[in-house]
Design an enzyme around this catalytic site. Structure first.
Site, PDB file in Angstrom:
ATOM      1  N   LYS A 190      27.481  32.894  27.568  1.00 31.45           N
ATOM      2  CA  LYS A 190      27.108  32.080  28.725  1.00 31.45           C
ATOM      3  C   LYS A 190      28.056  32.401  29.877  1.00 31.45           C
ATOM      4  O   LYS A 190      29.242  32.077  29.828  1.00 31.45           O
ATOM      5  CB  LYS A 190      27.189  30.581  28.422  1.00 31.45           C
ATOM      6  N   GLU A 263      41.538  31.034  26.009  1.00 39.04           N
ATOM      7  CA  GLU A 263      42.406  31.590  27.053  1.00 39.04           C
ATOM      8  C   GLU A 263      42.231  30.694  28.260  1.00 39.04           C
ATOM      9  O   GLU A 263      41.186  30.691  28.903  1.00 39.04           O
ATOM     10  CB  GLU A 263      42.012  33.041  27.346  1.00 39.04           C
ATOM     11  N   CYS A 297      43.943  33.134  36.319  1.00 41.56           N
ATOM     12  CA  CYS A 297      44.653  32.230  35.415  1.00 41.56           C
ATOM     13  C   CYS A 297      46.123  32.612  35.265  1.00 41.56           C
ATOM     14  O   CYS A 297      46.972  31.748  35.053  1.00 41.56           O
ATOM     15  CB  CYS A 297      43.971  32.202  34.053  1.00 41.56           C
ATOM     16  N   GLU A 390      47.974  23.624  38.118  1.00 38.01           N
ATOM     17  CA  GLU A 390      47.316  24.867  38.514  1.00 38.01           C
ATOM     18  C   GLU A 390      46.436  24.612  39.740  1.00 38.01           C
ATOM     19  O   GLU A 390      45.541  23.763  39.707  1.00 38.01           O
ATOM     20  CB  GLU A 390      46.474  25.400  37.360  1.00 38.01           C
TER      21      GLU A 390
END
Length: 778
Positions: A190, A263, A297, A390
């Site tokens: 997906k 991850e 990331c 983040e």
């Protein structure tokens, strides 16, 4: 005008990349897409628009998958998997080579479509994403070719559900599909809702390559489709995305037996020491934080610069920021493109505007629309929200440090652990700092270096598992052995009471000392005839707290040399051997069996085995395409909580303790629940074997009661369960809190007396792979 003046004043002219071919491909598909299931595109259905973030232009309409679509894709993958696996590695390699070649043949089409859909500069799509994607298919074609000879005891998991993010849509697809197919799995992927187009183009080249139907299936839609895929009948979930979603996936898959790799997010430190080449460090920082508009990331989003050069470095950085070109991502002269979606831009804006600390500096003019200027916020405290959370945008936050020790402390002051960069011209400084950083990947004098041969992945709330290299293959294979269902072992009952001829009220073992249970309760232990043997303490959550605190305080064990750890474990084996008859008699009485002597012998042998392994489990040098090396190093996990097998009270405990401490970890062990006194005898051996206090901590009591607390403890780095009670769901659900690694039996038995009771699986579970990239050359 002098040459110098001309050089300093000249500007780049526009160099637009044509979008004609990519737009023509979309038109050829009718600008509407269904899903790719069982080798064909389905008819388009109700769905959503995919837009060019730089212009707001609608590129295509995609279909929102339903439960029936997901079920059909999983069924197609399941039907194809057996035949795909039986094709053999060499047969599969041919298809992966074909996919790699087709990616290269259509590289410009893929790159332009990626930039149109994602907003990243065409230079990045063309020069980073596409070459790396092709490299992954080539590299894993080689792994497929070698599977039978190099991994003879491994087999594919089956059907893999894969969910990829919007920041590197095609590259993340390659990272996941290539190893899965190489090892004989089939996939249902997906893509992200905002950036699905290159995944659908990849489906088109799967048809061109003649890939068998059902091997690759792609369903599109929002997060609800991802939830359907996670809950579907797949054997593994591989997810790259936010920590929040990763935590929910861990909870949703708890106890299901599905393999899982995550991850997740990061807040990577970029550490600049005073002896660094400052100009190179500035250029590296541009790549670290403004690649893909900071929507990475592992972006170097936390600048830590040594105090003596902080002012000079920031001046150089601001001057370089002023030269960054922001604008049309299809212009080959552009450095920073568009933010992927207005929703993401609004999130970045809100986080920056909420900050009230430090000094904010923004680069020059920014176009109207979905663009955000490169931003530097300096002078922040370590506890600032922007230093901890983040941002996932082109925003760099900065603080200064004085000493290397302070740099490490500040760098590790985060709940994440994905990547880090260290800049120093003194290799001794760089190699001293790199192993101390809580990060799965460390770049020395560089940033954002990736290759299919080098493992990539994080620690802490950046997830677990590795992608790339030999290490990444383990996520897509399992042992060929077929375990049997677990048979619970019950304690013996009796009604005999005190007094005993000799008082055998055992204690817990915490911090190298015998300790009474905090709750003050003990359980009576009987033999097979109902005769009283003694009492075992019942540990509580406070005892877990004390044991974890003691283990955390014994961190020096990880710094001991592997040789010294081996000598301690040999010593434990020698001292246990000297008391073999005593332990064998006690085990036979507790368990009602006659194999106590064999169990003690096996336990001594196992201690010697892991003492031997202590200085022999090494890393490797990954053959990456650079002047330098990527070192895939083995590092201890930290504090491991483990529930020991019930049926073999001594061997089970030793089989978990020995590999963990051999690799430098500290352990909190919940001993065999029905037969705990073997463990309380064993700590007398530890007392005479030079084991530092806190390295081994032993608790006794109900596994079911201890499991939720130990699994959810925020200061535990990994948790294992081989209990006779199937605690898999409880352990994995509790581990979601800080996303610690877990290893559970899923209600299946293990041959503790045989090969299944020792080996590389235990060593792999006891270590993390840390990849350190070291460039060299004058």
């Amino acid at each position: 005008m002098s040459v110098k003046e001309i050089f300093e004043t000249m500007e780049y002219g526009p160099a637009p990349e044509s979008a004609a071919e990519a737009l023509a491909w979309l038109v050829d598909q009718g600008d509407r897409f269904g899903h790719f299931i069982d080798g064909a595109f389905t008819a388009p259905g109700d769905g959503f628009e995919s837009r060019n973030p730089a212009t707001g232009e609608v590129l295509a309409t995609l279909t929102q998958a339903t439960q029936d679509d997901v079920d059909a894709a999983v069924a197609a993958a399941r039907a194809a998997q057996g035949k795909w696996a039986r094709l053999g590695g060499k047969g599969r390699a041919r298809y992966l080579y074909a996919l790699a070649r087709l990616l290269q043949k259509h590289a410009r089409l893929f790159a332009v479509l990626e930039t149109l859909d994602n907003g990243k500069p065409i230079r990045e799509s063309r020069d980073i994403d596409l070459p790396l994607a092709a490299r992954h298919f080539y590299h894993h074609a080689g792994f497929a070719q070698l599977m039978e000879s190099e991994l003879p005891d491994r087999e594919p998991l089956g059907v893999c559900g894969q969910i990829v993010p919007w920041n590197f849509p095609l590259l993340m697809l390659a990272w996941k599909i290539a190893p899965a197919l190489a090892m004989g799995n089939t996939v249902v992927l997906k893509p992200a809702e905002w950036t699905s187009l290159t995944a659908l183009l990849f489906a088109d080249i799967c048809r061109q390559a003649g890939l068998p139907k059902g091997v690759v299936n792609i369903v599109t839609g929002d997060g609800a489709v991802g939830e359907m895929l996670v809950a579907s009948d797949v054997d593994k979930i591989a997810f790259t995305g936010s920590t929040e979603v990763g935590r929910r996936i861990r909870e949703a898959t708890a106890g299901s037996g599905k393999a899982l790799t995550l991850e997740l997010g990061g807040k990577s430190p970029y550490i600049v020491f005073e002896d660094a080449d400052l100009d190179s460090a500035v250029e590296g920082l541009v790549d670290a934080i403004w690649l893909n508009g900071g929507q990475v990331c592992c972006a170097g989003s936390r600048l830590l610069v040594q105090e003596g050069i902080a002012g000079r470095f920031h001046d150089k950085l601001r001057a370089r920021m002023d030269k960054l070109r922001i604008g049309d991502p299809l212009d080959k002269c552009i450095d920073v493109g568009a933010i992927v979606d207005p929703v993401q831009k609004a999130r970045i804006t809100a986080m920056v505007e909420a900050n009230v600390e430090g000094e904010t500096y923004r680069a020059g003019a920014c176009p109207e629309g979905c663009f955000y200027p490169p931003t530097l916020i300096s002078g922040l405290s370590p506890a600032s929200a922007l230093m901890q959370d983040e941002i996932f945008g082109p925003v760099l936050v900065s603080a200064s440090f004085r000493t290397p020790a302070e740099a490490v402390q500040m760098a590790n002051n985060t709940r994440y652990g994905l990547a880090a960069s260290v800049w120093s011209e003194n290799i001794n400084v760089a190699l001293d700092i790199a192993p101390k950083l809580a990060a799965g990947v460390v770049w020395i004098n560089g940033s954002n270096m990736f290759d299919a041969a080098a493992p990539f992945g994080g620690l802490r709330e950046s997830g677990f598992g590795r992608e790339g290299g030999w290490e990444g293959l383990s996520a897509y294979t399992r042992a060929t052995t077929k375990p049997k269902p677990l048979k619970p072992v019950a304690a013996f009952a009796g009604d005999e009471t005190e007094p005993q001829p000799v008082d055998r009220t055992a204690k817990l073992y915490i911090g190298g000392k015998q300790a009474r249970p905090d709750g003050g309760y003990a359980r009576t232990i009987y033999d097979k005839r109902g005769k009283l043997i003694g009492q075992a303490p019942i540990a509580s959550r406070k005892d877990i707290r004390n044991a974890v605190e003691a283990a955390r305080g014994a961190a020096g064990w990880a710094g001991a040399t592997a040789h010294n750890r081996a000598q301690v474990i040999y010593y434990i084996g020698e001292n246990l051997s000297a008391r073999a008859d005593e332990f064998a008699t006690g085990i036979d009485r507790m368990t009602g069996g006659r194999s106590g002597a064999k169990e003690v012998e096996a336990a001594v042998d196992r201690l010697f085995t892991y003492a031997a392994w202590a200085d022999k489990l090494d890393g490797r040098v990954a053959p990456v395409p650079m002047r330098g090396a990527a070192l895939a190093m083995r590092a201890p996990c930290g504090v491991i909580g483990a529930f020991c097998p019930d049926e073999l009270p001594l061997l089970g405990l030793v089989s978990l303790m020995a590999p963990a401490i051999a690799m430098g970890n500290r352990v909190v062990l919940a001993a065999s629940e029905p037969f705990p006194l073997a463990a309380t005898d064993f700590y007398q051996v530890l007392d005479t074997s030079d084991v530092p206090g806190g390295v081994v901590n032993i608790l006794t009591g109900s596994h079911a009661e201890l499991a939720p607390t130990l699994a959810s403890h925020m200061d535990v780095d990994a948790v294992w369960s081989f209990s006779g009670t199937d605690l898999s769901a409880v352990i994995e659900r509790g581990a979601a809190g800080n996303l610690k690694r877990s290893w559970v039996n899923n209600g299946l038995a293990r041959d503790w007396m045989g090969a299944g009771g020792e080996g590389r699986a235990f060593l792999d579970a006891a270590t993390e792979v840390k990849t350190v990239w070291i460039p060299w050359g004058a």
